[in-house]
Every structure is written in structure tokens, then in C-alpha cells.
Design a protein around this motif. Sequence first.
Motif, PDB file in Angstrom:
ATOM      1  N   GLY A   1      40.602  89.980  23.970  1.00 17.05           N
ATOM      2  CA  GLY A   1      39.834  89.871  25.199  1.00 17.05           C
ATOM      3  C   GLY A   1      38.517  89.160  24.924  1.00 17.05           C
ATOM      4  N   GLY A   2      37.529  89.423  25.751  1.00 11.43           N
ATOM      5  CA  GLY A   2      36.218  88.807  25.580  1.00 11.43           C
ATOM      6  C   GLY A   2      35.280  89.402  26.594  1.00 11.43           C
ATOM      7  N   PRO A   3      34.042  88.929  26.625  1.00  6.77           N
ATOM      8  CA  PRO A   3      33.064  89.517  27.547  1.00  6.77           C
ATOM      9  C   PRO A   3      33.525  89.487  29.013  1.00  6.77           C
ATOM     10  N   LYS A   4      34.480  88.604  29.329  1.00  9.28           N
ATOM     11  CA  LYS A   4      34.944  88.522  30.711  1.00  9.28           C
ATOM     12  C   LYS A   4      36.443  88.811  30.850  1.00  9.28           C
ATOM     13  N   LYS A   5      37.059  89.315  29.779  1.00 11.02           N
ATOM     14  CA  LYS A   5      38.494  89.625  29.878  1.00 11.02           C
ATOM     15  C   LYS A   5      38.807  90.898  29.100  1.00 11.02           C
ATOM     16  N   CYS A   6      39.395  91.873  29.811  1.00  9.63           N
ATOM     17  CA  CYS A   6      39.713  93.168  29.206  1.00  9.63           C
ATOM     18  C   CYS A   6      40.972  93.068  28.341  1.00  9.63           C
ATOM     19  N   ALA A   7      40.864  93.506  27.093  1.00 13.04           N
ATOM     20  CA  ALA A   7      41.988  93.415  26.159  1.00 13.04           C
ATOM     21  C   ALA A   7      43.120  94.384  26.509  1.00 13.04           C
ATOM     22  N   LEU A   8      42.806  95.478  27.213  1.00 14.81           N
ATOM     23  CA  LEU A   8      43.838  96.487  27.521  1.00 14.81           C
ATOM     24  C   LEU A   8      44.613  96.175  28.792  1.00 14.81           C
ATOM     25  N   THR A   9      43.963  95.512  29.736  1.00 16.93           N
ATOM     26  CA  THR A   9      44.646  95.220  30.996  1.00 16.93           C
ATOM     27  C   THR A   9      44.988  93.735  31.141  1.00 16.93           C
ATOM     28  N   GLY A  10      44.296  92.891  30.375  1.00 10.91           N
ATOM     29  CA  GLY A  10      44.495  91.448  30.506  1.00 10.91           C
ATOM     30  C   GLY A  10      43.807  90.875  31.730  1.00 10.91           C
ATOM     31  N   GLN A  11      43.077  91.733  32.467  1.00 12.69           N
ATOM     32  CA  GLN A  11      42.428  91.274  33.694  1.00 12.69           C
ATOM     33  C   GLN A  11      41.050  90.665  33.419  1.00 12.69           C
ATOM     34  N   SER A  12      40.673  89.771  34.305  1.00 16.37           N
ATOM     35  CA  SER A  12      39.331  89.200  34.219  1.00 16.37           C
ATOM     36  C   SER A  12      38.340  90.209  34.765  1.00 16.37           C
ATOM     37  N   LYS A  13      37.609  90.830  33.876  1.00 20.31           N
ATOM     38  CA  LYS A  13      36.613  91.836  34.256  1.00 20.31           C
ATOM     39  C   LYS A  13      35.421  91.655  33.355  1.00 20.31           C
ATOM     40  N   SER A  14      34.260  92.045  33.842  1.00 25.65           N
ATOM     41  CA  SER A  14      33.078  92.025  33.000  1.00 25.65           C
ATOM     42  C   SER A  14      33.188  93.194  32.015  1.00 25.65           C
TER      43      SER A  14
END
Length: 167
Positions: free
Chosen positions: A81-94
Motif C-alpha cells: 500500500g502507501g500513504p493513499k492506498k490501504c494494503a488490507l483492502t486495496g482501496q484508495s484511502k488516506s
Amino acid sequence: KMLADLSLYNEFRSWKDEPIMDRTCPFLDKIYQEDIFPCLTFSKSELASAVLEAVENNTLSIEPVGLQPIRFVKASAVECGGPKKCALTGQSKSCKHRIKLGDSSNYYYISPFCRYRITSVCNFFTYIRYIQQGLVKQQDVDQMFWEVMQLRKEMSLAKLGYFKEEL
């Protein structure tokens, strides 16, 4: 207070007499089925399993995403993931936090929603470990059970997507 779940209360009393961290014992099995598994089920199921294992082994760490330089590495970094992508859901989130599992050097960025779900399960494990280690001395068995129920309520709220932004 009225006892909501007498069978769980009796299972808890039995467990407390010989507290083991075995997910197959009746008390823990019910909480795994109803609270822990649903709370730690994420679309990235392999990582979700690794998170559960780290929580069980008390080797998961969560830290705020600070001003660490973002290192651009090989393709494997995408999974983290990254600062704008959640590694657990794969969603674009802060993602304001990241987790580390055991002694792996990988950090996984997680959304506030996932963080609350993980921390609510961690809080449950911390408390029952305290009981297992004989560190809960000020409470009688009824008070311990109510604390367990309170921690289950936190997991239920987290599972439903309620989370405290400040967590």
C-alpha cells in the motif's frame, strides 16, 4: 447487571480457572467465530491471515506515518500500500498509520477503518493475556467478564465500520 450470555459466562469462568491461549477452547472459539475472524477479514486475505497471526503472537506493531522518506522500491512495494492506498483492502484511502508484522522489514499502510479493527482485537488479546499471566488482581470474575464483553462490543463496532478518528 443482567448476564446477556450465560453460556459464554460459564465458558469464561472455566477458561479463567485454567487460562490457555488456545483458539479451540470453547470460550475463545466463540469469540474467534463471532468477533475476531469477522473483525480481521479483509479483501487481501493472505495479509489478513498474517495480521491475525502477528496479533496472536503479540508481534504486530502499529505506528503513525510520520515524515519517513517514501522509498521507491521494486514491484513488491505495491503490496504494501502507501500513504493513499490501504494494503488490507486495496482501496484508495488516506492511511495515517502503518503496521509491521513480526521481524519482517515490510511496512503495510492501513486506513483508519482497518486500524480500528486491528486495535480492537489487539485490546482484547492484551486483556486476556493479562488474565492468563495473573496480572488482573483488582477485579473479580464478574468484573473481568464485563470487561471482556466491553472489548467484544469494541470489536463489533469496529467490524461495523464505526471508528474513532482520533484513534
